[in-house]
Design a protein around this motif. Structure first.
Motif, mmCIF file in Angstrom:
data_model
loop_
_atom_site.group_PDB
_atom_site.id
_atom_site.type_symbol
_atom_site.label_atom_id
_atom_site.label_comp_id
_atom_site.label_asym_id
_atom_site.label_seq_id
_atom_site.Cartn_x
_atom_site.Cartn_y
_atom_site.Cartn_z
ATOM 1 N N VAL A 159 0.881 -1.202 0.125
ATOM 2 C CA VAL A 159 0.083 -0.235 0.103
ATOM 3 C C VAL A 159 0.918 1.272 -0.053
ATOM 4 C CG1 VAL A 159 -1.952 -1.070 1.136
ATOM 5 C CG2 VAL A 159 -0.355 -0.117 2.406
ATOM 6 N N ARG A 160 0.263 2.457 -0.540
ATOM 7 C CA ARG A 160 1.232 3.499 -0.727
ATOM 8 C C ARG A 160 0.779 4.396 0.811
ATOM 9 N NH1 ARG A 160 0.435 4.872 -7.005
ATOM 10 N NH2 ARG A 160 2.412 4.264 -7.464
ATOM 11 N N ASP A 161 -0.563 4.210 1.110
ATOM 12 C CA ASP A 161 -1.327 5.164 2.239
ATOM 13 C C ASP A 161 -1.210 4.141 3.340
ATOM 14 O OD1 ASP A 161 -2.563 6.443 4.098
ATOM 15 O OD2 ASP A 161 -4.163 6.848 2.498
ATOM 16 N N HIS A 162 -0.394 4.618 4.343
ATOM 17 C CA HIS A 162 -0.276 3.740 5.702
ATOM 18 C C HIS A 162 -1.282 4.026 6.715
ATOM 19 C CE1 HIS A 162 3.913 1.538 4.708
ATOM 20 N NE2 HIS A 162 3.238 1.774 3.795
ATOM 21 N N SER A 163 -2.182 5.260 6.427
ATOM 22 C CA SER A 163 -2.873 5.885 7.566
ATOM 23 C C SER A 163 -3.864 4.843 8.160
ATOM 24 C CB SER A 163 -3.715 6.901 6.843
ATOM 25 O OG SER A 163 -4.748 6.730 5.859
ATOM 26 N N THR A 164 -4.184 5.001 9.412
ATOM 27 C CA THR A 164 -5.176 3.893 10.134
ATOM 28 C C THR A 164 -6.452 3.890 9.398
ATOM 29 O OG1 THR A 164 -4.006 4.767 12.079
ATOM 30 C CG2 THR A 164 -6.308 3.506 12.143
ATOM 31 N N ALA A 165 -6.991 5.076 8.945
ATOM 32 C CA ALA A 165 -8.256 5.197 8.250
ATOM 33 C C ALA A 165 -7.910 4.404 7.059
ATOM 34 C CB ALA A 165 -8.906 6.607 7.918
ATOM 35 N N PHE A 166 -7.240 4.370 6.096
ATOM 36 C CA PHE A 166 -7.157 3.629 5.050
ATOM 37 C C PHE A 166 -6.924 2.162 5.075
ATOM 38 C CE2 PHE A 166 -4.555 2.089 1.354
ATOM 39 C CZ PHE A 166 -5.471 2.076 0.176
ATOM 40 N N LEU A 167 -6.161 1.872 6.150
ATOM 41 C CA LEU A 167 -5.648 0.471 6.235
ATOM 42 C C LEU A 167 -7.061 -0.221 6.955
ATOM 43 C CD1 LEU A 167 -2.175 0.511 7.905
ATOM 44 C CD2 LEU A 167 -2.910 0.038 5.546
ATOM 45 N N GLN A 168 -7.807 0.445 8.044
ATOM 46 C CA GLN A 168 -9.091 0.021 8.069
ATOM 47 C C GLN A 168 -10.196 -0.239 7.335
ATOM 48 O OE1 GLN A 168 -10.179 2.605 11.473
ATOM 49 N NE2 GLN A 168 -8.744 1.466 13.100
ATOM 50 N N TYR A 169 -10.119 0.649 6.117
ATOM 51 C CA TYR A 169 -11.053 0.343 5.103
ATOM 52 C C TYR A 169 -10.740 -0.652 4.027
ATOM 53 C CZ TYR A 169 -12.806 1.134 0.387
ATOM 54 O OH TYR A 169 -13.459 1.230 -0.545
#
Length: 216
Positions: A159-169
């Motif tokens: 993944v390029r985005d490691h933010s919590t919101a993105f990973l939870q999605y």
């Protein structure tokens, strides 16, 4: 010995330099959420330590010594993420901030033993390569889902985005590392993508498709 702030700057310069030969003060200020004047002060300090090549208004790059430190910090961060997920059962969206603290532990012996204890993992829970003790690592040849045409697919490997919101999605959509996906269709109106995974169809936005990486 370098300070925690200095290490964070070196790591940030390294990450930004992956897409550019020279990193600007404004890029660093945006990534680190700080003032450009503060960035300039730190760059002068790192330049005095011969860890970066810095000319005002012309950008910054790491010296060999600076790159070695940055890669070592990244190694520690990704090893700790792997440990937290694989050995302590944290979820992949919970470990980034903890690893941000643990990456500044200075003991080389501890990190080498941690690496050995986990049988020398090659990738962290987000699919990023883990440098070995010599700073070497194996890079995936990955493509963003947004660059895939219908009836092509592969295995989710990063993944390029490691933010919590993105990973939870992604977790909620069951689009996690190791899952096989197929691009069924691309919606012309907004370029959203219809995926098929394990017998079900999932529609994701163009932004999600840009940040989801697969091995074709």
């Amino acid at each position: 010995m370098n300070t925690l702030a200095e290490e964070n700057y070196l790591k940030s310069i390294y990450h930004l330099s992956l897409n550019s030969t020279s990193v600007s003060t404004n890029q660093l200020a945006a990534l680190l959420n700080t003032k450009a004047s503060s960035v300039t002060d730190m760059l002068k300090k790192l330049s005095d330590k011969a860890l970066i090549n810095y000319t005002p208004y012309q950008g910054v790059s790491l010296t060999a010594a600076g790159e070695k430190i940055a890669v070592n910090i990244i190694r520690k961060h990704r090893l700790w993420e792997y440990f937290l997920v694989e050995k302590l059962d944290f979820k992949w969206d919970q470990v980034h901030e903890m690893a941000e603290e643990l990456e500044h532990i200075s003991s080389t012996e501890l990190i080498d033993r941690l690496d050995k204890f986990m049988d020398y993992p090659k990738y962290d829970p987000h699919g990023d390569p883990i440098p070995d003790c010599n700073g070497l690592f194996k890079i995936h040849n990955l493509k963003a889902v947004s660059s895939i045409v219908p009836n092509e697919g592969g295995v989710i490997c990063g993944v390029r985005d490691h933010s919590t919101a993105f990973l939870q999605y992604l977790e909620k959509q069951e689009l996690t590392i190791g899952k096989t996906i197929l691009v069924k269709d691309i919606i012309e109106f907004d370029r959203s993508v219809i995926l098929q995974s394990e017998g079900k169809q999932i529609q994701i936005s163009r932004e999600v498709a840009n940040n989801l990486l697969i091995s074709v």
